[in-house]
Every structure is written in structure tokens, then in C-alpha cells.
Design an enzyme around this catalytic site. Structure first.
Site, PDB file in Angstrom:
ATOM      1  N   ARG A 265      51.141  64.621  30.160  1.00 55.24           N
ATOM      2  CA  ARG A 265      50.204  63.347  30.873  1.00 55.24           C
ATOM      3  C   ARG A 265      50.040  63.804  32.710  1.00 55.24           C
ATOM      4  O   ARG A 265      51.188  64.209  33.138  1.00 55.24           O
ATOM      5  CB  ARG A 265      51.828  62.234  30.835  1.00 55.24           C
ATOM      6  CG  ARG A 265      50.984  60.821  31.526  1.00 55.24           C
ATOM      7  CD  ARG A 265      51.537  59.836  32.368  1.00 55.24           C
ATOM      8  NE  ARG A 265      53.023  59.911  31.962  1.00 55.24           N
ATOM      9  CZ  ARG A 265      53.849  59.976  32.880  1.00 55.24           C
ATOM     10  NH1 ARG A 265      54.534  60.816  34.298  1.00 55.24           N
ATOM     11  NH2 ARG A 265      55.284  59.477  33.205  1.00 55.24           N
ATOM     12  N   HIS A 269      52.470  57.740  35.151  1.00 58.29           N
ATOM     13  CA  HIS A 269      52.706  56.743  34.345  1.00 58.29           C
ATOM     14  C   HIS A 269      51.762  55.916  34.142  1.00 58.29           C
ATOM     15  O   HIS A 269      51.520  55.285  32.722  1.00 58.29           O
ATOM     16  CB  HIS A 269      54.506  56.045  34.223  1.00 58.29           C
ATOM     17  CG  HIS A 269      55.210  55.690  32.969  1.00 58.29           C
ATOM     18  ND1 HIS A 269      55.035  55.260  31.550  1.00 58.29           N
ATOM     19  CD2 HIS A 269      54.874  54.210  33.292  1.00 58.29           C
ATOM     20  CE1 HIS A 269      54.757  54.543  30.826  1.00 58.29           C
ATOM     21  NE2 HIS A 269      55.489  53.656  31.624  1.00 58.29           N
ATOM     22  N   TYR A 278      59.920  63.090  40.654  1.00 52.61           N
ATOM     23  CA  TYR A 278      60.771  63.579  39.045  1.00 52.61           C
ATOM     24  C   TYR A 278      59.930  64.688  38.721  1.00 52.61           C
ATOM     25  O   TYR A 278      60.564  65.215  37.861  1.00 52.61           O
ATOM     26  CB  TYR A 278      61.568  62.304  37.943  1.00 52.61           C
ATOM     27  CG  TYR A 278      59.562  61.754  37.510  1.00 52.61           C
ATOM     28  CD1 TYR A 278      59.429  62.059  36.727  1.00 52.61           C
ATOM     29  CD2 TYR A 278      59.208  60.576  37.881  1.00 52.61           C
ATOM     30  CE1 TYR A 278      57.791  61.944  36.352  1.00 52.61           C
ATOM     31  CE2 TYR A 278      58.343  59.307  37.091  1.00 52.61           C
ATOM     32  CZ  TYR A 278      57.038  60.475  36.716  1.00 52.61           C
ATOM     33  OH  TYR A 278      56.249  59.736  35.904  1.00 52.61           O
TER      34      TYR A 278
HETATM   35  C1  LIG Z   1      60.709  47.802  24.281  1.00 57.77           C
HETATM   36  C2  LIG Z   1      60.641  48.770  26.003  1.00 57.77           C
HETATM   37  N1  LIG Z   1      61.662  49.105  26.583  1.00 57.77           N
HETATM   38  C3  LIG Z   1      61.510  49.474  28.224  1.00 57.77           C
HETATM   39  C4  LIG Z   1      59.952  49.520  28.007  1.00 57.77           C
HETATM   40  C5  LIG Z   1      59.277  50.147  29.951  1.00 57.77           C
HETATM   41  N2  LIG Z   1      59.115  51.232  29.539  1.00 57.77           N
HETATM   42  C6  LIG Z   1      56.992  50.758  29.246  1.00 57.77           C
HETATM   43  S1  LIG Z   1      56.618  52.952  28.954  1.00 57.77           S
HETATM   44  C7  LIG Z   1      58.106  53.725  28.667  1.00 57.77           C
HETATM   45  C8  LIG Z   1      57.871  55.144  28.922  1.00 57.77           C
HETATM   46  C9  LIG Z   1      57.670  55.074  27.093  1.00 57.77           C
HETATM   47  O1  LIG Z   1      57.616  56.742  27.099  1.00 57.77           O
HETATM   48  P1  LIG Z   1      57.276  57.110  26.016  1.00 57.77           P
HETATM   49  O2  LIG Z   1      57.486  56.521  24.765  1.00 57.77           O
HETATM   50  O3  LIG Z   1      57.333  58.500  26.212  1.00 57.77           O
HETATM   51  O4  LIG Z   1      55.470  56.682  26.563  1.00 57.77           O
HETATM   52  P2  LIG Z   1      54.893  57.495  26.970  1.00 57.77           P
HETATM   53  O5  LIG Z   1      54.357  56.737  28.117  1.00 57.77           O
HETATM   54  O6  LIG Z   1      54.673  58.924  27.641  1.00 57.77           O
HETATM   55  O7  LIG Z   1      53.508  57.219  27.079  1.00 57.77           O
HETATM   56  C10 LIG Z   1      58.957  52.411  29.645  1.00 57.77           C
HETATM   57  C11 LIG Z   1      60.862  52.751  29.269  1.00 57.77           C
HETATM   58  C12 LIG Z   1      58.777  48.897  26.808  1.00 57.77           C
HETATM   59  N3  LIG Z   1      57.639  48.739  27.026  1.00 57.77           N
HETATM   60  N4  LIG Z   1      59.445  48.279  25.872  1.00 57.77           N
END
Ligand SMILES: Cc1ncc(C[n+]2csc(CCOP(=O)(O)OP(=O)(O)O)c2C)c(N)n1
Lengths: 374, 352
Positions: A265, A269, A278
Site C-alpha cells: 500500500r 492506511h 511506522y
Molecule cells: C474487527 C475490527 N478490528 C479493528 C478494525 C480497525 N481496523 C480497520 S482497518 C485495520 C487494518 C486492516 O489491515 P489488513 O487486514 O491488513 O487490511 P488493509 O487495511 O491493509 O488492506 C484495522 C485494525 C476493524 N475495522 N475491524
């Protein structure tokens, strides 16, 4: 199809992946993936290129709109266009996709309209498109939840004796969730026609993939009895090929298949995030060198299939789409206040009807006093 | 006294608790390098190291379940749930394990876990980022539930929560994160009012307004506005939702004879329902009017552009104040409809 997985420190290894296109845009052979894209000619490649450019345009427009206060938040997908577009292009229109919030490219390929990319982030609706219109579920914010939905949908396909598949998209972080692991167990136990697409973009917000996995993520699927492949997610051809393999596997009754697409990415985020906390500039720069769009352009140029005329037509398509996304945002209108109470139930619910009556009367009080003061 | 935001106050509270007790560990998604998405844990990783500030895998049930194990081992985990809407995957661990282990082991096992939850709406967030799940936890015996409303309380009560041998669900109103207030960083916990005491945020004589957390500011604004109309509102910031400090509450109700409860969570079986029932049990003969609730509607939390119609605002609170004072209000004339209509249309033709 399982790509070789050997040492346990490969969770971060980004080159132990199957690919068909080098970062320089050279087409290379892969014994497993190659045959799935033997038919890909210049026209198809140019189509994938165009898709990716348009997706990137939606993304840049979204970021700009957020900075201008027109949408509340945006989750950028720059750098991940290849896996999104490549895999989604392998789906049939009647297959069903279950994306996360970041899968702009998947929704684009599935037929989302300009407003569909912005209205929810603007806070007007939780979901704009009707999932059945484009056979794509509403983007999911609860990490991993959609993987179980995809498996259940696939079980329905099975029961209907249909030959569709369900595809679910999620990130590396999501692989830690119970839901995702349970989804794999269900899928495997019931041989559900579902394809798991993990976009390993190296981070879950600030947490590097090593917090979620010490072993390559694709290596987990075989433990559930699901064949997997680990591909270069910045390679649109590998993405298309792997997805065609996985879909064929699922569609032909052999059960689920799993793809780990190793990608990055490039942006934050979300627009609320500060990635400088980070990760290093160097790291981002290194990944920019692996840009999925530039890679296809290099290949097309080398093969004499990329000229100014084509570049101009893609650019003008992108401009047009960007303008439509912007217009959809700027012309959006909010529902009436009483609208907060809409669609909670399908059948009348007397408790809520009472609240509607009360809140309606309360709102009417303002109108009455406004009129009186006129 | 130092002026600071609630974010900084909670950060200071965590830092102090970690410095005072090496068994205190902070854990959650993004709490380390990033300092948490709200920067509540900013700087803690540098100061206390990765063994005590743990960036966890993205799995709330996993976070909560391992916190249970750490607590069994003598640690005092402070868990950050990134947003209110993400506590649900951890719900099973909280309700079945965190809340019950002490009881199940006849007191042999302590669960000194603090569960911090950035909470509620009003910040224009995306779906699942504005939930008010407090009633679920209030309903769960074995948990203490705290909702803070200002930096000083946030600082003191966080330290008290961490020091408590009971599990504490600690709600932090996102909407008030950046409001500043005076904080006494040197407060001695032994001298501070115990966690759980309600606070009379503003004295008044006509109506008791019970509220907590994110709504306290709005309630105080309503009290100021009411004063202009000659109505004196006593605002009580409950601070603790489980247990509720009924001594403070009933003293006020016996004085005013009129009660309005306001919270952002939905109405049905909410904390307001519990408060009204309990106040009625305790003060029935003092009440001059039926207690009123001003709450979020009984709907899933709406999209950001509509949230202002969901969160009780000053006008809706004053409307309810008019009701307990029997002044003309938005419900005037609706009683007839209520009795006639409720009891007609229902699912499958049945009477509901
Ligand atoms: C159950 C839950 N816990 C925490 C979050 C907060 N949160 C949103 S996106 C994210 C990171 C997600 O990472 P990843 O699965 O690697 O997907 P990416 O965003 O990198 O595409 C977090 C912790 C959430 N949306 N849902």
C-alpha cells in the site's frame, strides 16, 4: 497449486512469489501460472492497463475530495491495482464478490458507478449500490467478517447446484481474525466454491505483516486442506492467472482455493493515518519501483503495443471518470432528518413507529416556529 | 494543575500507572509504534519497551483472551479496543471469561483488566466507528463500567481502573478527546474520590438531568439555556454506569422531583431504562412527573451526515425538560395516538 514454501522467515519475503511479469515489465514463464493466461493478447493487456489507470484515478480523486472536506475518510489503494483488477477480471458477472473497504478496483471491475465510490465515505449512506445489481457485497469494515459471508454464499451456490463461485478479499491483518480462520474451516469442510484473496500489502494500519504471520500467509491454507498460491500482487498477469486457476478449481467442484498476493500500500492506511510513524521513505520508494501500472506499460511498449494515441485515450477516460466521481460527490444530497428512522425493519415495528411519530412531531415544532417567525 | 486534552490526560494516566507498577502492560492494535490511532499510547513504547506495550495481531478475541491469561499470571493488562464497534469480536471473551473468572473460582483468580474503548459518535466517522455498546456491559455482572467526561476524571479514573482488581470497561468519548481541562497530575489515589462516585456537575433545583460521558457537555449546555427560561437543572455526571452511585442520584431526585435521563445509546433496554426503573423504585413518592428519556433512536447508528438527528442535542433535552415540567412540548397531543396506535399493526397481523 502450492508455491514452494521453505523457511519460516518468508512472511516478509516478497520475491518468493510466482510471477509472469518482472518489475521491469518483462514477461517470464511460470510452469504453474503460465497456461492460465496463454490467451492474453495485447488487447486484453491494454484493457487491464486501462482498468488500473482508471482505478488509480478514482483513488487520487478520493484523496483530493477528502482533503477538501468533501468526503470524511478515504482508504487509498494505490499500489494494489494489479491484484484487485487482475483477480476481479477473472470473475464472471454472476459470481459474487465480497470485498473489504479497500477494494476499489474490485468494485470498479464489478460495475460500481462513480457515486458508489464516494457516497459512503461521505457519510450519506452506509452502502450505495444494491449488492444484487453488481453481484458484489457492500464493502466491509469489520475486519474479516466478509470471508464467512462468502463461504455461506458459496454453500448456497452448492445447494442450488449452480456453477458460480464466491470470491472474498481481505488483508494480511485480517488473517489473524477468528472469522477468517473459521471461514477456511467451513469452506474446506463443505468444499465450498469460494476463492480467498489475501492482499498482503505488508501492513495492518501500522503493524507489519510479521505481527500477524511468521510464515507466509499462503502457507496456512494447505493446513486447512485448501490449495494455495503466493503471487506477486503487483503483477496483473499473475493475478489474473492465479485467479483463473482458483476459480476453475472452485467451479469444478474441487472446493476452495487461496491466493496470497504480495503487494504494497503506497499511501497511508486511510487519510487519517500518518505512515511516516511506522515505515521509511526508502521502503516506500523501493515499492514505487515495482509499480503495477508502469510494469504493464513497459511490457506493452516493448512489444510495440503502446502508443501515444492509446495513452491519450486512457488519459481522457480517466479524466472523464475522475470528473464523474467528483460530480457525484459535489451533487450528493443528504436525506431528510426523519430519514434516520428509515429501513430499520422490513415490517412495521410499533416501537419505532412511535419514535417516528415523536421525532416527526419534534421536527415539525421547528418548522412551525420558523413559519411563525416569517 | 495542568491544562490538557483528554487524549493527553489518558496518556499521562497510562504512563503513570506503568511507571508505578511493572505488571501493567498495554496491548492492542497499533498501540506501539503508531501510538494508537488516537495517539493515546504515544511514546509508551519508547519509554517502556515492547514487552510492556504490545502491538497485537488484528484479533480482538485473541487480544482479550490473551489478556485473561496475562491476568492469571499476575499482570495487569490495559487493553485498547481500537473503536467501539470492534469490541464485539471480543464480546465472548469479555462476557464469558473476563467477567466470570473471579466468580467461578470463588475469588481465587483476579481479573485486573482495564478495557479502554474509544466510544460513541459525533465525530463524522465511518460505519462501526460510533457505537454505544455500554448497556451490554452494564448488563454483565462481574464488570465495572466507567464513562468519563473530562480530562481530570479520565486521568484519575483510568489509574483507579488499572489499580482495581476487578475488570473495568472504561469508555472514552471520542467527541471529547480534544477538549481541554485542568488536570492534577500529582493526585494521590488514596485521597481521590473512589471510582464510581457520581459528580454533581451543576447544581439546580427544578429538574435532575442524569447523564454520562459524551453527553455531559451537551447536558451542561442545556442547563445554561434552561436557566435563561427560569428553569434550574441539576446535572449529574454518573461517571460509573456499573455500579451507579444511587446515593447521589436519589438525593438529587428527592430535591427536584423531576428526572430526565439522556444518553446517546439507543433507548430500548438501554442504561436510561435501568436508571429510570431504579430511580422510580427508590423515589416513587418524590416524583412529580414520569421520568423521561432522551436517547439515540432505536436504529443502527446512522451515516455520519445524519448523526446529528440521532445524538440527543440541547433542544431535545430541553423538550424533555418541558415534559417533566408539564409545559407544552413536542409530545403534547400525541398521547391519544400512542394509546390508539400502539397495539394495532404488528408482524403477521398479530397485535404488537
Ligand atoms: C474487527 C475490527 N478490528 C479493528 C478494525 C480497525 N481496523 C480497520 S482497518 C485495520 C487494518 C486492516 O489491515 P489488513 O487486514 O491488513 O487490511 P488493509 O487495511 O491493509 O488492506 C484495522 C485494525 C476493524 N475495522 N475491524
Amino acid at each position: 497449486m502450492a508455491h514452494t514454501l521453505t523457511t519460516p522467515d518468508l512472511a516478509v519475503g516478497v520475491d518468493d512469489v510466482a510471477r509472469l511479469l518482472t518489475p521491469d515489465g518483462e514477461r517470464i514463464a511460470d510452469p504453474d501460472l503460465g497456461r492460465w493466461v496463454a490467451d492474453v493478447d495485447h488487447e486484453l493487456l491494454r484493457g487491464l492497463y486501462r482498468d488500473m489507470v482508471l482505478v488509480r484515478r478514482i483513488d487520487t480523486e478520493g484523496i483530493a475530495l477528502q482533503r477538501q472536506g468533501q468526503v470524511g475518510l478515504w482508504a487509498p489503494c494505490q499500489g494494489q491495482e494489479a491484484v484487485q483488477v487482475g483477480t476481479a477480471r477473472a470473475l464472471r458477472a454472476d459470481d459474487f464478490a465480497f470485498p473489504s473497504y479497500r477494494e476499489i478496483g474490485v468494485n470498479f471491475v464489478r460495475g460500481a458507478k462513480p457515486a458508489d465510490f464516494v457516497i459512503a465515505w461521505r457519510g450519506e449512506e452506509h452502502s450505495t449500490f444494491n449488492p444484487y445489481d453488481i453481484n458484489t457485497a457492500t464493502p466491509q469494515i469489520i475486519i474479516g467478517a466478509q470471508t464467512l459471508h462468502a463461504v455461506g454464499y458459496a454453500m448456497g451456490i452448492q445447494r442450488d447446484g449452480a456453477d458460480q463461485v464466491a470470491a472474498t478479499y481481505f488483508g494480511d491483518g485480517a488473517t489473524s481474525q477468528g472469522d477468517v480462520n473459521e471461514a477456511m474451516i467451513f469452506a474446506s469442510s463443505f468444499r465450498a466454491p469460494v476463492v480467498f484473496v489475501c492482499s498482503n500489502n505488508q501492513y495492518a494500519i501500522s503493524e507489519p505483516v510479521t505481527v500477524q504471520a511468521k510464515y507466509p500467509i499462503a502457507g496456512r491454507a494447505p493446513g486447512f486442506g485448501i490449495p494455495s498460491v503466493r503471487i506477486d500482487g503487483n503483477d496483473v498477469l499473475a493475478s489474473l492467472a492465479a485467479m483463473r486457476w482458483a476459480i476453475d478449481h472452485a467451479r469444478s467442484g474441487k472446493g476452495p482455493a487461496y491466493i496470497e498476493a504480495v503487494t504494497y500500500r503506497i499511501g497511508p492506511h486511510t487519510t487519517s493515518d500518518d505512515p511516516t510513524r511506522y515505515r521509511s521513505k526508502d521502503e516506500v520508494e523501493r515499492w514505487k519501483q515495482r509499480d503495477p501500472i508502469a510494469r504493464v506499460e513497459a511490457l506493452l511498449r516493448a512489444e510495440g503495443a503502446f502508443d501515444d494515441e492509446f495513452a491519450a485515450s486512457v488519459a481522457s477516460d480517466a479524466d472523464e471518470l475522475g470528473a464523474k466521481v467528483r460530480e457525484a460527490t459535489l451533487t450528493a444530497t443528504s436525506r431528510e432528518p426523519i430519514g434516520v428512522l428509515d429501513h430499520v425493519y422490513e415490517e412495521p415495528h410499533t416501537g419505532l413507529q412511535e419514535q417516528r411519530r415523536e421525532f416527526g412531531a419534534y421536527l415539525a415544532g421547528f418548522e412551525a416556529s420558523e413559519e411563525a417567525s416569517r | 494543575m495542568t491544562e490538557m486534552t483528554m487524549v493527553k490526560a489518558i496518556n499521562a494516566g497510562l504512563r503513570r500507572a506503568m511507571a508505578d507498577d511493572p505488571k501493567v502492560v498495554v496491548m492492542g492494535e497499533d498501540v506501539g509504534r503508531l501510538g494508537g490511532v488516537f495517539r493515546i499510547t504515544d511514546g509508551l513504547l519508547d519509554e517502556f519497551g515492547a514487552a510492556r506495550v504490545i502491538d497485537t495481531p488484528l484479533a480482538e478475541s485473541g487480544i482479550m483472551g490473551t489478556a485473561v491469561g496475562l491476568a492469571l499470571r499476575g499482570y495487569r493488562p490495559v487493553v485498547e479496543i481500537q473503536f467501539d464497534g470492534f469490541v464485539y469480536p471480543a464480546f465472548d471473551q469479555i462476557v464469558c471469561q473476563v467477567a466470570k473468572l473471579h466468580y467461578r473460582t470463588r475469588g481465587n483468580v483476579k481479573m485486573p483488566i482495564t478495557i479502554r474503548i474509544p466510544w460513541a459518535g459525533g465525530v463524522g466517522a465511518a460505519e462501526h466507528h460510533s457505537e454505544s455498546p455500554e448497556a451490554y456491559f452494564v448488563h454483565t455482572s462481574g464488570l465495572r463500567v466507567i464513562a468519563v467526561s473530562n480530562p481530570q476524571d479520565a486521568y484519575v479514573m483510568l489509574r483507579q481502573a488499572i489499580a482495581s482488581d476487578d475488570p473495568v470497561v472504561y469508555f472514552e468519548p471520542k467527541r471529547l478527546y480534544h477538549q481541554k481541562g485542568e488536570v492534577d497530575l500529582d493526585v494521590d489515589l488514596a485521597d481521590a474520590p473512589p471510582m464510581g462516585l457520581a459528580r454533581v456537575a451543576r447544581e439546580g433545583s427544578d429538574v435532575t438531568l442524569l447523564t454520562y460521558g459524551s453527553q455531559v457537555t451537551t447536558a451542561l449546555d442545556a442547563a445554561i439555556a434552561a436557566e435563561d427560561e427560569g428553569v434550574s437543572i441539576e446535572v449529574i455526571d454518573l461517571r460509573s454506569l456499573s455500579p451507579v452511585d444511587y446515593r447521589t442520584v436519589t438525593a438529587s431526585v428527592r430535591k427536584t422531583g423531576r428526572v430526565v435521563v439522556t444518553h446517546e445509546a439507543a433507548k430500548e433496554a438501554g442504561v436510561g431504562a435501568e436508571l429510570v426503573a431504579s430511580v422510580t423504585e427508590r423515589c416513587f413518592h418524590y416524583l412529580e412527573a414520569p421520568p423521561q428519556r432522551v436517547t439515540g433512536h432505536d436504529i443502527p447508528y446512522p451515516p455520519a451526515k445524519l448523526e446529528k438527528y440521532h445524538i440527543p442535542d440541547l433542544d431535545r433535552i430541553l423538550d424533555a425538560v418541558d415534559r417533566v415540567l408539564d409545559k407544552p412540548n413536542s409530545l403534547t397531543g400525541l398521547e391519544e395516538w400512542r394509546t390508539a396506535e400502539t397495539g394495532r399493526a404488528g408482524v403477521g397481523g398479530g397485535v404488537l
